[in-house]
Design a protein around this motif. Structure first.
Motif, mmCIF file in Angstrom:
data_model
loop_
_atom_site.group_PDB
_atom_site.id
_atom_site.type_symbol
_atom_site.label_atom_id
_atom_site.label_comp_id
_atom_site.label_asym_id
_atom_site.label_seq_id
_atom_site.Cartn_x
_atom_site.Cartn_y
_atom_site.Cartn_z
ATOM 1 N N ALA A 175 43.531 51.231 46.806
ATOM 2 C CA ALA A 175 43.446 49.977 46.066
ATOM 3 C C ALA A 175 43.132 48.836 47.026
ATOM 4 O O ALA A 175 43.577 48.822 48.179
ATOM 5 C CB ALA A 175 44.757 49.716 45.336
ATOM 6 N N VAL A 176 42.363 47.865 46.561
ATOM 7 C CA VAL A 176 41.953 46.736 47.397
ATOM 8 C C VAL A 176 42.674 45.480 46.938
ATOM 9 O O VAL A 176 43.244 45.418 45.853
ATOM 10 C CB VAL A 176 40.430 46.538 47.349
ATOM 11 N N GLY A 177 42.634 44.455 47.783
ATOM 12 C CA GLY A 177 43.346 43.220 47.499
ATOM 13 C C GLY A 177 42.658 42.367 46.454
ATOM 14 O O GLY A 177 41.459 42.491 46.183
ATOM 15 N N ALA A 178 43.446 41.448 45.874
ATOM 16 C CA ALA A 178 42.937 40.595 44.802
ATOM 17 C C ALA A 178 41.798 39.700 45.287
ATOM 18 O O ALA A 178 40.950 39.281 44.487
ATOM 19 C CB ALA A 178 44.073 39.737 44.250
ATOM 20 N N GLU A 179 41.726 39.420 46.589
ATOM 21 C CA GLU A 179 40.670 38.536 47.075
ATOM 22 C C GLU A 179 39.286 39.158 46.954
ATOM 23 O O GLU A 179 38.275 38.458 47.062
ATOM 24 C CB GLU A 179 40.950 38.148 48.538
ATOM 25 N N THR A 180 39.213 40.472 46.738
ATOM 26 C CA THR A 180 37.908 41.122 46.588
ATOM 27 C C THR A 180 37.401 41.079 45.147
ATOM 28 O O THR A 180 36.249 41.459 44.896
ATOM 29 C CB THR A 180 37.978 42.596 47.031
ATOM 30 N N ILE A 181 38.215 40.635 44.207
ATOM 31 C CA ILE A 181 37.824 40.675 42.792
ATOM 32 C C ILE A 181 36.569 39.843 42.518
ATOM 33 O O ILE A 181 35.666 40.307 41.797
ATOM 34 C CB ILE A 181 39.008 40.246 41.899
ATOM 35 N N PRO A 182 36.419 38.625 43.073
ATOM 36 C CA PRO A 182 35.157 37.894 42.845
ATOM 37 C C PRO A 182 33.941 38.656 43.354
ATOM 38 O O PRO A 182 32.881 38.636 42.722
ATOM 39 C CB PRO A 182 35.374 36.586 43.617
ATOM 40 N N ARG A 183 34.091 39.345 44.482
ATOM 41 C CA ARG A 183 32.975 40.132 45.028
ATOM 42 C C ARG A 183 32.610 41.271 44.079
ATOM 43 O O ARG A 183 31.435 41.557 43.846
ATOM 44 C CB ARG A 183 33.389 40.700 46.403
ATOM 45 N N ILE A 184 33.628 41.920 43.501
ATOM 46 C CA ILE A 184 33.365 42.992 42.548
ATOM 47 C C ILE A 184 32.685 42.440 41.308
ATOM 48 O O ILE A 184 31.737 43.030 40.776
ATOM 49 C CB ILE A 184 34.684 43.710 42.169
ATOM 50 N N GLY A 185 33.168 41.308 40.839
ATOM 51 C CA GLY A 185 32.610 40.714 39.628
ATOM 52 C C GLY A 185 31.159 40.290 39.772
ATOM 53 O O GLY A 185 30.417 40.257 38.784
ATOM 54 N N ARG A 186 30.733 39.944 40.987
ATOM 55 C CA ARG A 186 29.352 39.497 41.199
ATOM 56 C C ARG A 186 28.372 40.655 41.338
ATOM 57 O O ARG A 186 27.159 40.434 41.352
ATOM 58 C CB ARG A 186 29.274 38.624 42.461
ATOM 59 N N SER A 187 28.888 41.886 41.454
ATOM 60 C CA SER A 187 28.019 43.046 41.658
ATOM 61 C C SER A 187 27.783 43.744 40.326
ATOM 62 O O SER A 187 28.701 44.368 39.777
ATOM 63 C CB SER A 187 28.663 44.018 42.662
ATOM 64 N N GLU A 188 26.584 43.653 39.822
ATOM 65 C CA GLU A 188 26.289 44.149 38.479
ATOM 66 C C GLU A 188 26.565 45.639 38.312
ATOM 67 O O GLU A 188 27.111 46.054 37.292
ATOM 68 C CB GLU A 188 24.843 43.832 38.117
ATOM 69 N N PRO A 189 26.222 46.505 39.287
ATOM 70 C CA PRO A 189 26.463 47.931 39.053
ATOM 71 C C PRO A 189 27.915 48.351 39.267
ATOM 72 O O PRO A 189 28.242 49.525 39.086
ATOM 73 C CB PRO A 189 25.548 48.608 40.074
ATOM 74 N N VAL A 190 28.771 47.414 39.665
ATOM 75 C CA VAL A 190 30.151 47.752 40.011
ATOM 76 C C VAL A 190 31.093 47.316 38.894
ATOM 77 O O VAL A 190 30.970 46.214 38.362
ATOM 78 C CB VAL A 190 30.564 47.082 41.341
ATOM 79 N N ASP A 191 32.002 48.182 38.551
ATOM 80 C CA ASP A 191 33.024 47.871 37.554
ATOM 81 C C ASP A 191 34.367 47.666 38.246
ATOM 82 O O ASP A 191 34.660 48.284 39.276
ATOM 83 C CB ASP A 191 33.154 48.996 36.528
ATOM 84 N N LEU A 192 35.169 46.800 37.651
ATOM 85 C CA LEU A 192 36.515 46.528 38.142
ATOM 86 C C LEU A 192 37.502 47.344 37.316
ATOM 87 O O LEU A 192 37.512 47.261 36.086
ATOM 88 C CB LEU A 192 36.828 45.034 38.017
ATOM 89 N N VAL A 193 38.305 48.144 37.984
ATOM 90 C CA VAL A 193 39.360 48.917 37.322
ATOM 91 C C VAL A 193 40.692 48.380 37.820
ATOM 92 O O VAL A 193 40.979 48.420 39.023
ATOM 93 C CB VAL A 193 39.242 50.421 37.620
ATOM 94 N N VAL A 194 41.483 47.833 36.918
ATOM 95 C CA VAL A 194 42.789 47.281 37.267
ATOM 96 C C VAL A 194 43.852 48.034 36.477
ATOM 97 O O VAL A 194 43.800 48.094 35.249
ATOM 98 C CB VAL A 194 42.877 45.771 36.951
ATOM 99 N N GLY A 195 44.788 48.614 37.185
ATOM 100 C CA GLY A 195 45.886 49.333 36.541
ATOM 101 C C GLY A 195 47.203 48.905 37.132
ATOM 102 O O GLY A 195 47.269 48.431 38.270
#
Length: 597
Positions: A473-493
């Motif tokens: 699992a990665v830190g919350a600070e990477t969430i904007p980077r994930i959100g800006r990448s179109e082929p990448v999905d964010l999975v939060v559990g």
């Protein structure tokens, strides 16, 4: 007066000092920042505090094996927040053993009694016993629970599908992945997928490879399923080693390596007859038998198997036994195991319910023909270390398991490759026969694990198409980077592994429950969730938070119900903190908390 005491030899005082060990920022996205915030609050109350980041294996050696720490900031394994997991985590019988069983050296006989009662009770009696345990822990604070973080991962859906429905704390989450529709269409158009040779590099256009990027290098260096300091998660060893049963997301243990089991009560204790699936084999083609299962439980109970070396001969039976530090809570449920025939093993349990006893079936089964030779004393350079066996210190590379994946190759600190075992029973199992939505072997033929130095790098590899998932699992600070990448999905559990500040109750002043209770009042959990976890966590007062076993008065609402923060908005009320310490029997000398020698 200080000069007078010094000159006359009167009673002297010593400042109260606490060292906090934790993981560095490149090994954990939150631990160091939590430790620094906690240290600031402790200093505001007059304590002398140091924070020392150390590598993961060194931290866990200090905490879990050597008990060489004052306090640590880290996470509890998810399995310990099961109701019976608290028995291993907190019972005083485990206070001198290595591993996650009571690393705090906590001794509370009321809690012991209730933990024992909960193992053998059902219904309301069990709920009341567990409620009493939670209240006792909240008051005496062997650890101060901080928060349960959200597990944030970056995934790609162009090669494999089903990411959002899976639990990645378990190997079942990876085994249940599906081939993505896009990949299936491409494969159909191509007619076939060429397999790479064993020595070829794994590239981004190989759809038969699941590419996992992690920030923890330990699995590339050590694949010993019993090594507590190297095993935070059992995902990769879970792909290599099968268990009799796997735990599902609901907490039930369902048959896996076993074809099934039957429980009965004999002399008031549960007894299970477990049947293995037929035609099982280890990765070296030796057959898996009931004798291997019986051997596994004997090894977990005593990794020396009662060896008769000089150290063991001069010790009592209880001192000579060296239990495996991992799975100790589960193995302690087993009185003994006996192979009745090639595929049937009888397991006799201690006083507990059958529901609790099934937890003992969820441990990795190891091959007797490999591990029996590792029961002698560990030696380095010809020097024997009688307190440990080779079974606990071997890196177990290459491993021999029976799981759906076998060891391929590794580069320590950099890479690990596992190859699918097409002779595994999953190739023939019916969908209804398996837990966790697994309906056979997964659509990929190998798992390629790559180690990087930071969460941002891991996310970038997924975004660029060089990896399919961030395995850690990665830190919350990477969430904007994930959100800006179109082929990448964010999975939060929601993670079941909480961050805690753990205390060594063997060392004064941490031996004093009133002192630890006061430390619990110095943590502003809400501020930590907002400032450190950026809102991607939820504070709690009980390790069983999120279950229906938490008493109403232990639910975290406006603040901690037992040790509310002595301050507001992340700022300690120094006067209130000092008064609380004075009430606990401590003094102040020029603003520094002191105790009399």
């Amino acid at each position: 007066m200080r000069r007078l005491r010094a000159a006359s030899g009167w009673e002297s005082v010593s400042p109260v000092s606490i060292g906090i060990a934790t993981l560095p920022a490149d090994a954990d996205p939150y631990a160091l920042r939590v430790a620094q915030s906690v240290a600031g609050w402790f200093r505001a109350a007059g304590l002398r505090v140091t924070v020392t980041p150390v590598a993961p294996e060194e931290l866990y050696r200090r905490v879990l094996i050597r008990n060489d720490f004052d306090a640590f900031v880290g996470r509890l394994p998810a399995r310990l927040r099961e109701p019976d997991g608290l028995y291993a985590l907190l019972h005083s019988r485990f206070g001198s053993e290595p591993g996650w069983q009571n690393p705090f050296g906590y001794a509370n006989f009321d809690v012991d009694e209730r933990l024992t009662e909960a193992r053998a009770a059902t219904g309301e009696t069990r709920s009341e016993a567990l409620a009493a345990v939670q209240h006792g822990v909240a008051r005496t604070q062997p650890f101060s629970l901080v928060a349960f973080p959200d597990a944030v991962r970056a995934v790609r859906g162009d090669r494999f599908a089903g990411w959002t429905r899976r639990d990645y704390r378990s190997p079942l989450g990876y085994l249940a992945l599906d081939a993505s529709p896009e990949r299936t269409d491409r494969a159909a158009d191509a007619g076939a997928i060429d397999e790479p040779t064993e020595t070829a590099a794994v590239t981004a256009d190989e759809p038969s490879t699941l590419r996992v990027v992690v920030t923890d290098r330990r699995p590339t260096e050590n694949l010993n399923p019993l090594a507590a300091e190297f095993r935070w998660s059992g995902v990769l060893t879970g792909l290599l080693y099968d268990r009799l049963g796997h735990e599902t997301a609901s907490g039930r243990v369902e048959p896996w390596l076993a074809d099934g089991w039957e429980f009965e009560r004999v002399d008031g204790r549960p007894r299970a007859r477990v049947r293995l699936r037929d035609d099982l084999a280890w990765h070296d083609d030796e057959p898996v038998t009931a004798a291997d299962v019986a051997f596994t439980y004997a090894l977990l109970s005593d990794v020396t198997l009662g060896r008769t070396d000089e150290a063991a001969e001069t010790a009592t039976e209880s001192e000579a036994a060296v239990a495996a530090p991992r799975f100790r809570g589960r193995s302690s449920l087993v009185a003994d195991a006996e192979a009745l025939d090639r595929l049937t093993v009888e397991i006799r349990f201690v006083d507990c319910t059958a529901e609790v006893a099934t937890r003992a079936l969820a441990v990795p089964v190891v091959p007797e023909h490999v591990w029996r030779g590792r029961t002698g004393s560990a030696s380095v350079g010809g020097v024997d270390f009688g307190a440990a066996s080779e079974a606990l210190v071997t890196n177990n590379v290459p491993p021999v398991g029976s799981g759906p994946f076998a060891f391929g190759r590794n580069v320590p600190g950099d890479r690990l490759v596992l190859e699918r075992d097409d002779d595994h029973f999953l190739a023939d199992a019916a969908p209804a026969d398996l837990p966790g939505d697994v309906d056979g072997l997964p659509p990929y033929e190998r798992v390629d694990v790559t180690v990087v130095g930071a969460d941002e790098t891991a996310v970038s590899m997924v975004a660029s198409g060089d990896a399919d998932v961030t395995g850690t699992a990665v830190g919350a600070e990477t969430i904007p980077r994930i959100g800006r990448s179109e082929p990448v999905d964010l999975v939060v559990g929601r993670s079941a592994s909480p961050y805690v500040v753990g205390y060594n109750a063997r060392r004064p002043p941490l031996t004093n429950p009133r002192f630890r209770n006061t430390l619990g009042h110095l943590l502003d959990r809400r501020a930590l969730v907002d400032d450190v976890f950026e809102g991607y966590a939820w504070p709690a007062a009980s390790p069983l938070a999120g279950t229906d076993l938490v008493p109403p008065d232990l639910r975290f609402e406006d603040g901690h119900p037992v040790t509310p923060f002595l301050g507001s908005d992340g700022t300690v009320d120094a006067a209130a903190a000092r008064e609380t310490f004075r009430e606990a029997g401590y003094e102040y000398d020029d603003g520094t908390l002191v105790e009399r020698d």
